[in-house]
Design an enzyme around this catalytic site. Structure first.
Site, PDB file in Angstrom:
ATOM      1  N   HIS A 119       7.255 -29.293 -42.757  1.00  0.00           N
ATOM      2  CA  HIS A 119       7.740 -29.188 -44.130  1.00  0.00           C
ATOM      3  C   HIS A 119       7.850 -30.556 -44.797  1.00  0.00           C
ATOM      4  O   HIS A 119       8.187 -31.560 -44.173  1.00  0.00           O
ATOM      5  CB  HIS A 119       9.100 -28.486 -44.164  1.00  0.00           C
ATOM      6  CG  HIS A 119      10.191 -29.220 -43.453  1.00  0.00           C
ATOM      7  ND1 HIS A 119      10.947 -30.199 -44.046  1.00  0.00           N
ATOM      8  CD2 HIS A 119      10.657 -29.121 -42.190  1.00  0.00           C
ATOM      9  CE1 HIS A 119      11.836 -30.664 -43.202  1.00  0.00           C
ATOM     10  NE2 HIS A 119      11.677 -30.035 -42.057  1.00  0.00           N
ATOM     11  N   ASP A 120       7.501 -30.600 -46.068  1.00  0.00           N
ATOM     12  CA  ASP A 120       7.666 -31.764 -46.944  1.00  0.00           C
ATOM     13  C   ASP A 120       6.762 -32.940 -46.587  1.00  0.00           C
ATOM     14  O   ASP A 120       6.987 -34.053 -47.065  1.00  0.00           O
ATOM     15  CB  ASP A 120       9.131 -32.238 -46.973  1.00  0.00           C
ATOM     16  CG  ASP A 120      10.068 -31.185 -47.540  1.00  0.00           C
ATOM     17  OD1 ASP A 120      10.102 -31.040 -48.770  1.00  0.00           O
ATOM     18  OD2 ASP A 120      10.736 -30.492 -46.745  1.00  0.00           O
ATOM     19  N   GLY A 137       8.841 -33.335 -40.142  1.00  0.00           N
ATOM     20  CA  GLY A 137       9.130 -33.195 -41.558  1.00  0.00           C
ATOM     21  C   GLY A 137       9.142 -34.515 -42.308  1.00  0.00           C
ATOM     22  O   GLY A 137       9.511 -35.554 -41.765  1.00  0.00           O
TER      23      GLY A 137
END
Length: 284
Positions: A119-120, A137
């Site tokens: 994520h991200d 992340g």
């Protein structure tokens, strides 16, 4: 448009011209697939995912899975993938953690078998990810970096452009642009000369980077002195190197060199001569 009869495609998905969707694929609500994309068998395009044009996505890949986090919000962010990417078998790319944030992958990247983008993450263009490399992340990978097989990169780390990270390296700090990381130690072992030459860096640019490398790793400067010296380069690739070094939160990967206080004992010629009979007996 060519959709295999066993594929499950939401009526609310947006599909571009000449999209091919193979057997047993899943395309959920709130997705967008650009023109010319091809999904092989068993690909899952989850909600909140946008694919640009001409991406090739291979078997078993999951794009837009929920972030791996102990507290996933009710409305997570999205995944945006550019154009011309090759995404091989069993790759996973996860949505950003919070609403209105994005996990982003640019254009013309190659993600080999089993690569994971958490994520991200922010991934640039023309990057190669070899088999089973893992991005935690909030990792940032700049253009034309090369991430070798089984590399693991800690969250919030950055890898600069034209950097080459060797196989099985464990990256826990930022990797400066233009350098090579040794897979065994995870340390810098010089400039990425092969990558620089392949990408058209001329002799002047390479010499400038060599000078900058010596300033950073070889001359014993304090960090403020390093930045002051690099700032004197008015143009060329060192400008990008300077700006990269001005950012980041985790520090920077160090050079793999013998520590000044190491006690490695070197053999004397007399010792070698005394050892000769036993060596002869051992090796014939």
């Amino acid at each position: 448009m060519n959709i295999h009869p066993t594929a499950l495609v939401s009526a609310h998905a947006k599909l571009g011209h000449d999209v091919v969707i193979g057997p047993f694929c899943l395309v959920e609500d709130g997705t967008e697939i650009g023109e010319g994309c091809k999904l092989e068998a068993r690909v899952s395009i989850r909600a909140g995912t946008t694919l640009g044009p001409r991406n090739w996505v291979c078997e078993g890949t999951v794009l837009g899975g929920l972030p791996q986090h102990t507290r996933v919000p009710e409305h997570p962010g999205t995944v945006v993938i550019g154009s011309g990417n090759t995404i091989r078998e069993n790759v996973t790319v996860h949505r950003a953690l919070h609403e209105n944030t994005v996990t982003r992958i640019g254009d013309n990247n190659l993600l080999m078998v089993g690569a994971h983008v958490a994520h991200d993450c922010q991934v640039g263009n023309n990057i190669i990810f070899a088999n089973n490399c893992l991005l935690a992340g909030h990792v940032t990978i700049d253009d034309r970096a090369y991430i070798s097989g089984a590399v693991a990169i800690h969250q919030f780390c950055r890898v600069g452009r034209f950097a080459m990270v060797g196989g099985q390296a464990r990256i826990v700090q930022d990797v400066p642009p233009f350098v090579t990381i040794d897979g065994q130690s995870g340390n810098v072992v010089g400039l990425n000369m092969v990558g620089l030459r392949r990408n058209g860096f001329d002799t002047d640019a390479i010499n400038q980077l060599k000078a900058a490398y010596r300033i950073i790793y070889r001359q014993g400067h304090s960090w403020s002195e390093v930045l002051a010296h690099l700032q004197q380069f008015a143009d060329g690739p060192v400008v990008a190197l300077y700006h990269f070094l001005c950012g980041g939160t985790r520090g920077f990967v160090q050079e793999r060199r013998l520590p000044p206080n190491a006690t490695l004992k070197l053999r004397k010629p007399a010792d070698e001569a005394a050892d000769a009979p036993s060596r002869k007996a051992m090796f014939g």
